[in-house]
Write an enzyme that holds these catalytic residues in place. Structure first.
Site, PDB file in Angstrom:
ATOM      1  N   HIS A 282      10.243   4.609  -2.977  1.00 16.61           N
ATOM      2  CA  HIS A 282       9.633   3.994  -1.806  1.00 16.61           C
ATOM      3  C   HIS A 282       9.370   2.511  -2.059  1.00 16.61           C
ATOM      4  O   HIS A 282       9.733   1.661  -1.270  1.00 16.61           O
ATOM      5  CB  HIS A 282       8.342   4.748  -1.469  1.00 16.61           C
TER       6      HIS A 282
ATOM      7  N   ASP B 211       0.872  -1.154   0.000  1.00 14.49           N
ATOM      8  CA  ASP B 211       0.000   0.000   0.000  1.00 14.49           C
ATOM      9  C   ASP B 211       0.916   1.212   0.000  1.00 14.49           C
ATOM     10  O   ASP B 211       1.949   1.217   0.674  1.00 14.49           O
ATOM     11  CB  ASP B 211      -0.929   0.030   1.207  1.00 14.49           C
ATOM     12  N   SER B 212       0.560   2.201  -0.799  1.00 10.81           N
ATOM     13  CA  SER B 212       1.466   3.337  -0.933  1.00 10.81           C
ATOM     14  C   SER B 212       0.680   4.609  -1.148  1.00 10.81           C
ATOM     15  O   SER B 212      -0.522   4.573  -1.414  1.00 10.81           O
ATOM     16  CB  SER B 212       2.403   3.090  -2.121  1.00 10.81           C
TER      17      SER B 212
ATOM     18  N   LYS C  47      14.232   5.261 -11.094  1.00  8.01           N
ATOM     19  CA  LYS C  47      13.155   5.382 -10.098  1.00  8.01           C
ATOM     20  C   LYS C  47      13.169   4.181  -9.149  1.00  8.01           C
ATOM     21  O   LYS C  47      13.097   4.342  -7.932  1.00  8.01           O
ATOM     22  CB  LYS C  47      11.792   5.518 -10.795  1.00  8.01           C
TER      23      LYS C  47
HETATM   24  P1  IMP Z   1      -2.290   1.712  -3.892  1.00  9.27           P
HETATM   25  O1  IMP Z   1      -2.226   1.072  -5.248  1.00  9.27           O
HETATM   26  O2  IMP Z   1      -3.507   1.413  -3.125  1.00  9.27           O
HETATM   27  O3  IMP Z   1      -1.027   1.496  -3.126  1.00  9.27           O
HETATM   28  O4  IMP Z   1      -2.453   3.290  -4.182  1.00  9.27           O
HETATM   29  C1  IMP Z   1      -1.341   4.036  -4.364  1.00  9.27           C
HETATM   30  C2  IMP Z   1      -1.692   5.410  -4.916  1.00  9.27           C
HETATM   31  O5  IMP Z   1      -0.693   6.302  -4.418  1.00  9.27           O
HETATM   32  C3  IMP Z   1      -1.560   5.442  -6.427  1.00  9.27           C
HETATM   33  O6  IMP Z   1      -2.788   5.261  -7.060  1.00  9.27           O
HETATM   34  C4  IMP Z   1      -0.997   6.845  -6.655  1.00  9.27           C
HETATM   35  O7  IMP Z   1      -2.018   7.787  -6.582  1.00  9.27           O
HETATM   36  C5  IMP Z   1      -0.108   7.050  -5.450  1.00  9.27           C
HETATM   37  N1  IMP Z   1       1.262   6.515  -5.684  1.00  9.27           N
HETATM   38  C6  IMP Z   1       1.845   5.462  -5.060  1.00  9.27           C
HETATM   39  N2  IMP Z   1       3.088   5.251  -5.519  1.00  9.27           N
HETATM   40  C7  IMP Z   1       3.286   6.177  -6.474  1.00  9.27           C
HETATM   41  C8  IMP Z   1       4.396   6.449  -7.327  1.00  9.27           C
HETATM   42  O8  IMP Z   1       5.438   5.773  -7.336  1.00  9.27           O
HETATM   43  N3  IMP Z   1       4.247   7.487  -8.163  1.00  9.27           N
HETATM   44  C9  IMP Z   1       3.122   8.246  -8.201  1.00  9.27           C
HETATM   45  N4  IMP Z   1       2.047   8.024  -7.461  1.00  9.27           N
HETATM   46  C10 IMP Z   1       2.128   6.995  -6.575  1.00  9.27           C
END
Ligand code: IMP
Length: 206
Positions: free
Chosen positions: A188, A77-78, A183
């Site tokens: 992260h 999760d990010s 990248k």
């Molecule tokens: P997840 O897929 O639920 O972890 O949602 C992560 C959301 O955080 C993504 O849809 C992006 O909006 C943002 N995000 C996470 N990592 C990145 C990255 O490496 N670059 C740009 N946006 C990111």
């Protein structure tokens, strides 16, 4: 190739490509949910990256067990934390202004909310938490971040999401101006996955 498998709890093709590149040297097959033939709805209603990653990993681990499949489950999760916006959008990064709103609009909105804010108050970071659930039910989590600043305009064509407004002082460039390899080395997700690779190596005695 080791015969243990990893299932990564994501349906995102771009993310799977990034993850396969980083995990390649482990010598373990990494399957997407689709490849593992897992179809289940995941409700990401946690309030932290750790909670959401755990929800995803445990949902998939249960589904795999129900289908009689054995694998290590990984989930991530990010999101983006902007200090001036009290760490918004944070866990809501994907849903900020609505899931279907384009990043051109989301990015323009963040730039607008930071209009007139000086450099030193534009600090931000991308955070990534990776959770692993092993076959005996034990779990681990690894967190990593990349520090930077919200820029003044969108720049670069690479990456995705908020990359075009995220300036990396160390490189003197926006994240979307870096190549995938550059990248992955500093991101992260790249750093959290590298840490998780070490955990998996230790667990499997590789
Ligand atoms: P997840 O897929 O639920 O972890 O949602 C992560 C959301 O955080 C993504 O849809 C992006 O909006 C943002 N995000 C996470 N990592 C990145 C990255 O490496 N670059 C740009 N946006 C990111």
């Amino acid at each position: 190739m080791n015969d243990t498998k990893i299932v990564f709890a994501t349906g995102n093709v771009g993310k799977m490509r990034e993850i396969r590149m980083i995990m390649a040297d482990l010598g373990i097959e990494v399957l997407s949910m689709k490849e593992a033939q897992i179809q289940t709805e995941i409700v990401e209603d946690g309030t932290s990256f750790e909670e959401n990653a755990m929800i995803k990993a445990e949902t998939i681990a249960k589904e795999l067990a129900r289908c009689g499949q054995k694998a290590i489950v990984l989930a991530d999760d990010s999101g983006l934390e902007v200090d001036f916006l009290n760490k918004e959008p944070g866990v809501y990064s994907a849903r900020y202004m609505g899931e279907d709103t384009s990043y051109t609009i989301k990015n323009a909105n963040i730039l607008e909310r930071l209009a007139g804010v000086p450099d030193e108050k534009r600090t931000a970071r991308f955070v990534c938490v990776i959770v692993a659930v092993f076959m005996d039910g034990r779990s681990y989590s690894c967190r990593a971040a990349i520090e930077g600043q919200i820029g003044y305009e969108e720049k670069g064509e690479n990456g995705f999401g908020y990359d075009p407004i995220f300036y990396v002082p160390e490189y003197g460039r926006y994240l979307a101006e870096l190549t995938n390899e550059e990248k992955n080395r500093i991101s992260h997700r790249g750093k959290a996955l590298e840490a998780m690779k070490e955990v998996i190596r230790k667990e499997l005695g590789l």
